[in-house]
Design an enzyme around this catalytic site. Structure first.
Site, PDB file in Angstrom:
ATOM      1  N   HIS A  18       0.839  -1.202   0.000  1.00 20.99           N
ATOM      2  CA  HIS A  18       0.000   0.000   0.000  1.00 20.99           C
ATOM      3  C   HIS A  18       0.875   1.254   0.000  1.00 20.99           C
ATOM      4  O   HIS A  18       0.636   2.188  -0.767  1.00 20.99           O
ATOM      5  CB  HIS A  18      -0.897   0.049   1.246  1.00 20.99           C
ATOM      6  CG  HIS A  18      -1.932  -1.010   1.324  1.00 20.99           C
ATOM      7  ND1 HIS A  18      -2.095  -1.785   2.451  1.00 20.99           N
ATOM      8  CD2 HIS A  18      -2.875  -1.418   0.449  1.00 20.99           C
ATOM      9  CE1 HIS A  18      -3.102  -2.619   2.254  1.00 20.99           C
ATOM     10  NE2 HIS A  18      -3.585  -2.431   1.045  1.00 20.99           N
ATOM     11  N   LYS A  42     -15.250  -8.663   5.780  1.00 20.72           N
ATOM     12  CA  LYS A  42     -14.086  -9.236   6.459  1.00 20.72           C
ATOM     13  C   LYS A  42     -14.103  -8.881   7.940  1.00 20.72           C
ATOM     14  O   LYS A  42     -14.605  -7.831   8.335  1.00 20.72           O
ATOM     15  CB  LYS A  42     -12.785  -8.696   5.848  1.00 20.72           C
ATOM     16  CG  LYS A  42     -12.549  -9.101   4.417  1.00 20.72           C
ATOM     17  CD  LYS A  42     -11.241  -8.531   3.913  1.00 20.72           C
ATOM     18  CE  LYS A  42     -10.981  -8.907   2.461  1.00 20.72           C
ATOM     19  NZ  LYS A  42      -9.765  -8.271   1.948  1.00 20.72           N
ATOM     20  N   ARG A  92      -2.400  -6.447  -8.012  1.00 21.26           N
ATOM     21  CA  ARG A  92      -1.269  -7.371  -7.960  1.00 21.26           C
ATOM     22  C   ARG A  92      -1.276  -8.365  -9.104  1.00 21.26           C
ATOM     23  O   ARG A  92      -0.241  -8.872  -9.505  1.00 21.26           O
ATOM     24  CB  ARG A  92      -1.294  -8.147  -6.641  1.00 21.26           C
ATOM     25  CG  ARG A  92      -1.183  -7.272  -5.411  1.00 21.26           C
ATOM     26  CD  ARG A  92      -1.602  -8.000  -4.175  1.00 21.26           C
ATOM     27  NE  ARG A  92      -3.025  -8.300  -4.278  1.00 21.26           N
ATOM     28  CZ  ARG A  92      -3.734  -8.938  -3.375  1.00 21.26           C
ATOM     29  NH1 ARG A  92      -3.173  -9.381  -2.290  1.00 21.26           N
ATOM     30  NH2 ARG A  92      -5.015  -9.142  -3.534  1.00 21.26           N
ATOM     31  N   SER A 130      -3.270  -7.978   2.859  1.00 26.69           N
ATOM     32  CA  SER A 130      -3.487  -7.752   4.287  1.00 26.69           C
ATOM     33  C   SER A 130      -3.925  -9.041   4.973  1.00 26.69           C
ATOM     34  O   SER A 130      -3.521  -9.326   6.103  1.00 26.69           O
ATOM     35  CB  SER A 130      -4.533  -6.656   4.501  1.00 26.69           C
ATOM     36  OG  SER A 130      -4.024  -5.413   4.065  1.00 26.69           O
TER      37      SER A 130
END
Length: 168
Positions: A18, A42, A92, A130
């Site tokens: 990030h 989440k 990504r 994360s």
């Protein structure tokens, strides 16, 4: 006119991936606003206030950045309120691209004035997420090279506190 980008995310936790994306974006935009939100799908390690405090600490020496809380509603509406010209997204891989493409198209349908700018993750961070950081840390793995130092210390403390609570 000032070029401002909005980088929304839960940042639970904020990773070096990030941070790399934010720093690279400051070379393109006059200002990058990091909007810390809650991902309702989440389970968070850090609450909203903790994530905002960590992001502010990590970004305090990165010129052209600001951290705000995203309090709900459409992110594209927040972007308009903040007078940003672009939503910033980091990806990504192709899976991320497909996900972000759908969001970008929906955002465009809601507000065609807001562009989405996608930055590819630097190669050394392409595998980072994360969720992966939290999983490795939860089992005592070393994540120090993947998160800023202040975030690493906060994660270690959080898991120690959780472990202490379980043993009471």
């Amino acid at each position: 006119m000032k070029k401002i980008a909005l980088f929304p995310g839960s940042f639970d936790p904020l990773t070096n991936g990030h941070l790399d994306t934010i720093e690279r974006a400051t070379n393109i935009f006059d200002e990058v606003i990091v909007a810390v939100s809650t991902n309702t799908t989440k389970k968070s390690l850090f609450n909203g206030e903790e994530r905002i405090a960590l992001a502010k600490e990590v970004l305090k020496d990165v010129p052209g950045t600001k951290v705000v809380r995203h309090t709900g509603g459409l992110t594209v509406d927040m972007a308009e309120e903040l007078h940003v010209s672009a939503m910033l997204r980091g990806i990504r891989n192709m899976k991320d691209y497909e996900y972000e493409e759908s969001i970008a198209m929906m955002n465009r349908s809601q507000n065609p004035k807001i562009e989405t700018v996608i930055l590819m993750a630097s190669e050394k961070y392409r595998f980072l997420s994360s969720s992966l950081i939290k999983e490795v840390a939860m089992f005592g793995g070393d994540i120090s090279e993947f998160v800023p130092s202040v975030v690493n210390q906060a994660i270690i403390k959080k898991y120690q506190d959780m472990s202490d609570d379980e043993h009471m």
